[in-house]
Design a protein around this motif. Sequence first.
Motif, PDB file in Angstrom:
ATOM      1  N   LYS A 156       2.271  -4.829  -0.949  1.00 31.21           N
ATOM      2  CA  LYS A 156       2.358  -3.550  -0.250  1.00 31.21           C
ATOM      3  C   LYS A 156       1.318  -3.455   0.859  1.00 31.21           C
ATOM      4  O   LYS A 156       1.597  -2.968   1.953  1.00 31.21           O
ATOM      5  N   SER A 157       0.103  -3.905   0.573  1.00 30.23           N
ATOM      6  CA  SER A 157      -0.966  -3.891   1.574  1.00 30.23           C
ATOM      7  C   SER A 157      -2.027  -4.900   1.178  1.00 30.23           C
ATOM      8  O   SER A 157      -2.128  -5.297   0.013  1.00 30.23           O
ATOM      9  N   ALA A 215       0.705  -8.086   3.981  1.00 24.99           N
ATOM     10  CA  ALA A 215       1.523  -6.905   3.708  1.00 24.99           C
ATOM     11  C   ALA A 215       2.984  -7.147   4.115  1.00 24.99           C
ATOM     12  O   ALA A 215       3.261  -7.591   5.224  1.00 24.99           O
ATOM     13  N   GLU A 259      -9.993  -5.973   2.619  1.00 24.64           N
ATOM     14  CA  GLU A 259      -9.190  -4.753   2.598  1.00 24.64           C
ATOM     15  C   GLU A 259      -8.560  -4.580   1.223  1.00 24.64           C
ATOM     16  O   GLU A 259      -8.372  -5.551   0.485  1.00 24.64           O
TER      17      GLU A 259
END
Length: 289
Positions: free
Chosen positions: A57-58, A74, A94
């Motif tokens: 997703k990310s 992602a 991240e």
Amino acid sequence: MSKSLLPHIASTFLDALLSSAFGEDMFRIYSCYNVTVPSSWRIEERVLEEIHVLYVKSGCLTYLINGTPHQLTAGSLLFLSDGTVHSAYRDLKEPLSILPVRFTLGSDEQKYAAKTEVPCHFSFRPRDTAKFSVLFETIHRYYTLTPSIRRNVLCHAAICQTLAEMSQELELMRQDTPIHPAIQHIKAYIDSHPAERLTVQDLAGLSGLTSKYCSKLFQQIYGLPIKTYQIKARIDYARYLLEHSRQSIKEVAFQLGYSDPFTFSKQYKSVMGVSPSKTGLRSGNSKFF
């Protein structure tokens, strides 16, 4: 040793796997998560007895398969057959959010009908990442239902659809079907302006194409008519607002240009399969008016 599959071979492999599911055997989920992982997350070398698919997703992570790193960002998809030796670690720069699913194919009496003859794997980033995000979230939503035959059938159907969409995407990659930049622009505009109600003629004007040619290209590439895709984007945005804001159904309906909340609710249910009030209840927002 796991074999890395090229897109056209991966597509054929998925089709064969789907063919095996049309009989007494069903896809049965062993585990499924929709999670943002901690900074300490990593997978030590392991071999699973289940098939493993993952949607990112990310964030960013790397799977080591046969000593070869496969970086996933992602929107990326990963498929590992049973018997594939692998390990993984994340990029700490991240947050990492993933949707991993482990499942088997078999009957109630037999966990797995037929082991993969030669372990294999592949990864790719589909063109329509939002579609696969919805597919994996649907799998997770069904998996969290109360155990029942209905839940089993829904999970099986969701796995089938996801694998079929992956196969279709890989086949298009094999064909190297180009995406007209004007059509990409239209899709991006719809995605970023879900509340706007532009006509097909208006959208075609953004692309410099005729409305007829624009509609034909869009459906060929994304599998949906432009108007249908607009509705889907609008309802997806409505679901987000219902789940992540304190707006009532009436407020969301008017914000998205519906004449009344009842018309909105009817279209929402036709797309999502549940009424917006059910979505609001799941998220803790039960306001109707």
